[in-house]
Scaffold this motif. Structure first.
Motif, PDB file in Angstrom:
ATOM      1  N   ALA A  34     -13.591   9.837 -13.608  1.00 14.21           N
ATOM      2  CA  ALA A  34     -13.245   9.562 -12.352  1.00 14.21           C
ATOM      3  C   ALA A  34     -12.588   8.136 -12.362  1.00 14.21           C
ATOM      4  O   ALA A  34     -11.948   7.454 -11.539  1.00 14.21           O
ATOM      5  CB  ALA A  34     -14.654   9.508 -11.527  1.00 14.21           C
ATOM      6  N   GLN A  35     -13.341   7.234 -13.204  1.00  9.79           N
ATOM      7  CA  GLN A  35     -12.796   5.875 -13.345  1.00  9.79           C
ATOM      8  C   GLN A  35     -11.407   5.691 -14.005  1.00  9.79           C
ATOM      9  O   GLN A  35     -10.734   4.763 -13.629  1.00  9.79           O
ATOM     10  CB  GLN A  35     -13.833   5.131 -14.494  1.00  9.79           C
ATOM     11  N   ALA A  36     -10.933   6.730 -14.792  1.00  7.62           N
ATOM     12  CA  ALA A  36      -9.981   6.485 -15.137  1.00  7.62           C
ATOM     13  C   ALA A  36      -8.701   6.802 -14.196  1.00  7.62           C
ATOM     14  O   ALA A  36      -7.844   6.303 -14.318  1.00  7.62           O
ATOM     15  CB  ALA A  36      -9.648   7.510 -16.374  1.00  7.62           C
ATOM     16  N   ILE A  37      -9.116   7.632 -13.263  1.00  5.33           N
ATOM     17  CA  ILE A  37      -8.048   7.939 -12.249  1.00  5.33           C
ATOM     18  C   ILE A  37      -8.008   6.825 -11.224  1.00  5.33           C
ATOM     19  O   ILE A  37      -6.982   6.326 -10.656  1.00  5.33           O
ATOM     20  CB  ILE A  37      -8.694   9.325 -11.425  1.00  5.33           C
ATOM     21  N   ALA A  38      -9.414   6.388 -10.943  1.00  4.02           N
ATOM     22  CA  ALA A  38      -9.384   4.967  -9.807  1.00  4.02           C
ATOM     23  C   ALA A  38      -8.760   3.858 -10.446  1.00  4.02           C
ATOM     24  O   ALA A  38      -8.353   2.962  -9.756  1.00  4.02           O
ATOM     25  CB  ALA A  38     -10.743   5.010  -9.296  1.00  4.02           C
ATOM     26  N   GLU A  43     -13.648   0.059  -6.765  1.00  3.13           N
ATOM     27  CA  GLU A  43     -15.072   0.003  -6.208  1.00  3.13           C
ATOM     28  C   GLU A  43     -15.657   1.241  -6.557  1.00  3.13           C
ATOM     29  O   GLU A  43     -15.165   2.190  -6.635  1.00  3.13           O
ATOM     30  CB  GLU A  43     -14.918  -0.343  -4.739  1.00  3.13           C
ATOM     31  N   PRO A  44     -17.093   1.031  -6.879  1.00  3.05           N
ATOM     32  CA  PRO A  44     -18.046   2.177  -7.259  1.00  3.05           C
ATOM     33  C   PRO A  44     -17.834   3.215  -6.078  1.00  3.05           C
ATOM     34  O   PRO A  44     -18.026   4.532  -6.461  1.00  3.05           O
ATOM     35  CB  PRO A  44     -19.373   1.594  -7.459  1.00  3.05           C
ATOM     36  N   ALA A  45     -17.805   2.818  -4.858  1.00  6.74           N
ATOM     37  CA  ALA A  45     -17.761   3.927  -3.707  1.00  6.74           C
ATOM     38  C   ALA A  45     -16.388   4.769  -4.118  1.00  6.74           C
ATOM     39  O   ALA A  45     -16.400   5.857  -3.720  1.00  6.74           O
ATOM     40  CB  ALA A  45     -17.924   3.405  -2.599  1.00  6.74           C
ATOM     41  N   VAL A  46     -15.119   4.177  -4.379  1.00  9.39           N
ATOM     42  CA  VAL A  46     -13.908   4.747  -4.569  1.00  9.39           C
ATOM     43  C   VAL A  46     -14.198   5.793  -5.765  1.00  9.39           C
ATOM     44  O   VAL A  46     -13.820   6.764  -5.664  1.00  9.39           O
ATOM     45  CB  VAL A  46     -12.728   3.727  -4.701  1.00  9.39           C
ATOM     46  N   VAL A  47     -14.606   5.226  -6.789  1.00  9.27           N
ATOM     47  CA  VAL A  47     -14.859   5.985  -8.116  1.00  9.27           C
ATOM     48  C   VAL A  47     -15.828   7.442  -7.761  1.00  9.27           C
ATOM     49  O   VAL A  47     -15.500   8.368  -8.163  1.00  9.27           O
ATOM     50  CB  VAL A  47     -15.663   5.411  -9.240  1.00  9.27           C
ATOM     51  N   GLU A  48     -16.774   7.201  -6.836  1.00  8.52           N
ATOM     52  CA  GLU A  48     -17.603   8.206  -6.619  1.00  8.52           C
ATOM     53  C   GLU A  48     -17.099   9.208  -5.519  1.00  8.52           C
ATOM     54  O   GLU A  48     -17.153  10.311  -5.864  1.00  8.52           O
ATOM     55  CB  GLU A  48     -18.810   7.757  -5.839  1.00  8.52           C
ATOM     56  N   GLN A  49     -16.283   8.768  -4.705  1.00 10.11           N
ATOM     57  CA  GLN A  49     -15.411   9.643  -3.823  1.00 10.11           C
ATOM     58  C   GLN A  49     -14.303  10.583  -4.610  1.00 10.11           C
ATOM     59  O   GLN A  49     -14.415  11.788  -4.548  1.00 10.11           O
ATOM     60  CB  GLN A  49     -14.604   8.873  -2.810  1.00 10.11           C
ATOM     61  N   ILE A  50     -13.847   9.828  -5.853  1.00  4.21           N
ATOM     62  CA  ILE A  50     -12.908  10.625  -6.570  1.00  4.21           C
ATOM     63  C   ILE A  50     -13.680  11.760  -7.490  1.00  4.21           C
ATOM     64  O   ILE A  50     -13.131  12.615  -7.607  1.00  4.21           O
ATOM     65  CB  ILE A  50     -12.082   9.733  -7.644  1.00  4.21           C
ATOM     66  N   ARG A  51     -14.967  11.319  -7.927  1.00  5.84           N
ATOM     67  CA  ARG A  51     -15.644  12.275  -8.695  1.00  5.84           C
ATOM     68  C   ARG A  51     -15.852  13.402  -7.766  1.00  5.84           C
ATOM     69  O   ARG A  51     -16.052  14.747  -8.305  1.00  5.84           O
ATOM     70  CB  ARG A  51     -16.743  11.522  -9.112  1.00  5.84           C
ATOM     71  N   ILE A  52     -16.240  13.141  -6.733  1.00  5.97           N
ATOM     72  CA  ILE A  52     -16.561  14.499  -5.929  1.00  5.97           C
ATOM     73  C   ILE A  52     -15.340  15.253  -5.419  1.00  5.97           C
ATOM     74  O   ILE A  52     -15.319  16.277  -5.581  1.00  5.97           O
ATOM     75  CB  ILE A  52     -17.267  13.953  -4.230  1.00  5.97           C
TER      76      ILE A  52
END
Length: 305
Positions: A34-38, A43-52
């Motif tokens: 998720a971090q690699a995509i973002a 931002e952590p919220a963006v990373v979490e949204q991508i993870r979901i």
């Protein structure tokens, strides 16, 4: 033969399962997809949204089952970096690497096996020392240095071959030579050792007593048994060339699987890197399986193991 083939196939499938699990877990645990995509600055919220969104918040077991199920169906996923099918990316790059690997293994066979045979037929002679010198030199010279040397000589000064690219067969001559020479030492020494051992066998003494000498003795009596380990090594070397042509492809500006792997790693493209690791590993498994079948066909005694 059928029973032997089934046993080897089951073993290959077991190894393939282990390889798929290792390929999946290695990248999942080594980095955060998720971090690699973002991106690193997301931002952590963006990373979490991508993870979901990509289902990366699910248990690893569930993710692996879905991934291997898609792979079996031919769905290799979507590239995070190029935003297209991973299967399409691999299919576009594979022909270049397959041609390069095939031509390079032919270079290895045409150079290493005759040298090994000559060295075995004239042990401790100047021919033997020359063959060993070629083997040591080929092992000591780095790929990138040899590639640059042949480009300067045969492309820049003589103009015989193109400097870079992969459009025509002429573009593959120099890179195939460079990549093929890396396997010459192992194959040449193994051919020499196998033939020297075969020449000491009782059936060779009997053949000599019947009048066999020189090339007929080599071809009809010794070479068949000496080739068993060579075939296995050639299968491994072909797998090495399919997955290890990165430097050669970079030196000659060829768009193959090696360049695709480098670009994917630099772009943090987890699905593509994951599938390339899996494809390279499964290539080794398949080639080893084929080599086992060929060896069993040549030597029926292996079928009893």
């Amino acid at each position: 033969m059928l029973r032997f083939a089934i046993r080897r196939l089951l073993l290959a499938l077991a190894v393939g399962f282990t390889v798929s699990l290792a390929a999946f877990l290695a990248l999942q645990l080594a980095t955060d997809p998720a971090q690699a995509i973002a991106g690193e600055d997301a931002e952590p919220a963006v990373v979490e949204q991508i993870r979901i969104e990509y289902g990366l918040d699910r248990p690893l077991v569930t993710q692996y089952v879905d991934w291997i199920g898609n792979v079996v169906q031919g769905n290799f996923g979507e590239s995070f970096y190029w935003h297209q099918s991973v299967a399409d990316l691999i299919l576009q790059a594979a022909p270049t690497t397959l041609k390069l690997a095939t031509f390079s293994i032919l270079v290895t066979i045409l150079v290493a096996i005759p040298l090994g045979a000559l060295a075995a037929m004239r042990p401790n002679s100047w021919v033997d020392r020359l063959a060993l010198s070629v083997s040591v030199s080929a092992q000591a010279i780095p790929n990138f240095w040899l590639g640059l040397v042949v480009i300067v000589i045969f492309s820049v000064h003589l103009g015989w071959f193109p400097v870079a690219g992969d459009r025509t067969l002429a573009h593959f001559v120099l890179p195939a030579f460079v990549l093929g020479m890396t396997s010459v030492p192992a194959v040449m020494r193994l051919t020499r050792a196998g033939l020297l051992e075969a020449f000491e066998a009782d059936y060779i003494r009997t053949a000599r007593a019947k009048g066999f000498r020189g090339y007929p003795l080599l071809k009809k009596q010794a070479l068949r048994n000496a080739m068993l380990p060579v075939i296995s090594v050639l299968a491994v070397q072909l797998g090495n060339k399919l997955g290890g042509a990165i430097i050669t492809e970079a030196v000659f500006s060829m768009r193959g699987l090696g360049r695709l792997a480098v670009d994917s790693i630099q772009g943090g493209d987890i699905p593509t890197v994951q599938m390339l690791v899996f494809v390279f590993a499964m290539t080794f498994v398949l080639l080893t399986f084929i080599a086992d079948l060929i060896n069993a066909w040549i030597d029926p005694r292996l079928r009893l193991r």
